[in-house]
Motif scaffolding. Structure first.
Motif, PDB file in Angstrom:
ATOM      1  N   PRO A   1       8.094   2.775  -6.599  1.00  0.00           N
ATOM      2  CA  PRO A   1       9.211   1.826  -6.696  1.00  0.00           C
ATOM      3  C   PRO A   1      10.034   1.748  -5.407  1.00  0.00           C
ATOM      4  O   PRO A   1      10.559   0.680  -5.066  1.00  0.00           O
ATOM      5  CB  PRO A   1      10.037   2.393  -7.851  1.00  0.00           C
ATOM      6  N   GLY A   2      10.119   2.824  -4.679  1.00  0.00           N
ATOM      7  CA  GLY A   2      10.847   2.841  -3.412  1.00  0.00           C
ATOM      8  C   GLY A   2      10.211   1.994  -2.331  1.00  0.00           C
ATOM      9  O   GLY A   2      10.823   1.762  -1.284  1.00  0.00           O
ATOM     10  N   ASP A   3       8.968   1.530  -2.550  1.00  0.00           N
ATOM     11  CA  ASP A   3       8.310   0.640  -1.593  1.00  0.00           C
ATOM     12  C   ASP A   3       8.711  -0.819  -1.789  1.00  0.00           C
ATOM     13  O   ASP A   3       8.314  -1.682  -1.003  1.00  0.00           O
ATOM     14  CB  ASP A   3       6.790   0.759  -1.716  1.00  0.00           C
ATOM     15  N   THR A   4       9.474  -1.092  -2.832  1.00  0.00           N
ATOM     16  CA  THR A   4       9.912  -2.464  -3.095  1.00  0.00           C
ATOM     17  C   THR A   4      10.757  -2.991  -1.943  1.00  0.00           C
ATOM     18  O   THR A   4      11.743  -2.364  -1.546  1.00  0.00           O
ATOM     19  CB  THR A   4      10.709  -2.526  -4.403  1.00  0.00           C
ATOM     20  N   ALA A   5      10.356  -4.127  -1.408  1.00  0.00           N
ATOM     21  CA  ALA A   5      11.039  -4.714  -0.251  1.00  0.00           C
ATOM     22  C   ALA A   5      10.366  -6.038   0.095  1.00  0.00           C
ATOM     23  O   ALA A   5       9.298  -6.359  -0.439  1.00  0.00           O
ATOM     24  CB  ALA A   5      10.973  -3.786   0.948  1.00  0.00           C
ATOM     25  N   VAL A   6      10.993  -6.757   1.005  1.00  0.00           N
ATOM     26  CA  VAL A   6      10.319  -7.875   1.662  1.00  0.00           C
ATOM     27  C   VAL A   6       9.594  -7.290   2.877  1.00  0.00           C
ATOM     28  O   VAL A   6      10.195  -6.576   3.681  1.00  0.00           O
ATOM     29  CB  VAL A   6      11.306  -8.976   2.093  1.00  0.00           C
ATOM     30  N   TYR A   7       8.321  -7.586   2.978  1.00  0.00           N
ATOM     31  CA  TYR A   7       7.498  -7.067   4.068  1.00  0.00           C
ATOM     32  C   TYR A   7       7.266  -8.163   5.103  1.00  0.00           C
ATOM     33  O   TYR A   7       6.949  -9.312   4.751  1.00  0.00           O
ATOM     34  CB  TYR A   7       6.172  -6.561   3.520  1.00  0.00           C
ATOM     35  N   TYR A   8       7.418  -7.780   6.358  1.00  0.00           N
ATOM     36  CA  TYR A   8       7.258  -8.704   7.469  1.00  0.00           C
ATOM     37  C   TYR A   8       6.199  -8.183   8.436  1.00  0.00           C
ATOM     38  O   TYR A   8       6.141  -6.967   8.688  1.00  0.00           O
ATOM     39  CB  TYR A   8       8.556  -8.847   8.248  1.00  0.00           C
TER      40      TYR A   8
ATOM     41  N   THR B   1       7.087  -6.022  -5.006  1.00  0.00           N
ATOM     42  CA  THR B   1       7.892  -5.370  -6.032  1.00  0.00           C
ATOM     43  C   THR B   1       7.020  -4.382  -6.789  1.00  0.00           C
ATOM     44  O   THR B   1       5.967  -4.760  -7.316  1.00  0.00           O
ATOM     45  CB  THR B   1       8.486  -6.397  -7.003  1.00  0.00           C
ATOM     46  N   VAL B   2       7.475  -3.131  -6.844  1.00  0.00           N
ATOM     47  CA  VAL B   2       6.735  -2.075  -7.532  1.00  0.00           C
ATOM     48  C   VAL B   2       7.567  -1.632  -8.727  1.00  0.00           C
ATOM     49  O   VAL B   2       8.691  -1.147  -8.563  1.00  0.00           O
ATOM     50  CB  VAL B   2       6.457  -0.894  -6.594  1.00  0.00           C
ATOM     51  N   SER B   3       7.012  -1.810  -9.904  1.00  0.00           N
ATOM     52  CA  SER B   3       7.728  -1.444 -11.131  1.00  0.00           C
ATOM     53  C   SER B   3       7.359  -0.028 -11.550  1.00  0.00           C
ATOM     54  O   SER B   3       6.242   0.435 -11.323  1.00  0.00           O
ATOM     55  CB  SER B   3       7.399  -2.422 -12.246  1.00  0.00           C
TER      56      SER B   3
END
Length: 120
Positions: A84-91, A117-119
């Motif tokens: 879940p901590g990997d949830t972000a906008v990736y560029y 988004t990681v649930s």
């Protein structure tokens, strides 16, 4: 002017995998970054112009893998064992110079970003 087009984001459960792609208009050093709400943009990893060298942030080392297909001018970010901590906008970002850097301001052009988004 470099054009970068990202694809592959989405929603995944914890422990799952996603692969992001970054199609560029030429061959450059490519960096991957991410930005979560309320946080600064952070370095995830990079791949050299040739594809021979990669570098990763400690937080993703062993879980994420960057590769590239120079025939297609496309770089990939394979993300496994997602949290879940990997949830972000990736560029993805392109750098004209070949010296490696983890600093966002040293990259010259940026993609539009893709949501991951990681649930739990």
């Amino acid at each position: 002017q470099v054009t970068l087009v990202e694809s592959g984001g989405g929603l995944v459960q914890a422990g799952g995998s996603l692969r992001l792609a970054c199609a560029a208009s030429g061959r450059y050093l490519i960096g991957w970054f991410r930005q979560a709400p309320g946080k600064e943009r952070e370095f995830v990893g990079l791949i050299s112009w040739s594809g021979d060298n990669t570098a990763y942030a400690d937080s993703v080392k062993g879980r994420f893998t960057i590769s590239r297909d120079n025939a297609k001018n496309t770089a990939y970010l394979q993300m496994d064992s997602l949290k879940p901590g990997d949830t972000a906008v990736y560029y993805c970002a392109a750098r004209y110079l070949r010296r490696h850097t983890t600093k966002p301001y040293e990259y010259d052009n940026w993609g539009q970003g893709t949501q991951v988004t990681v649930s739990s």
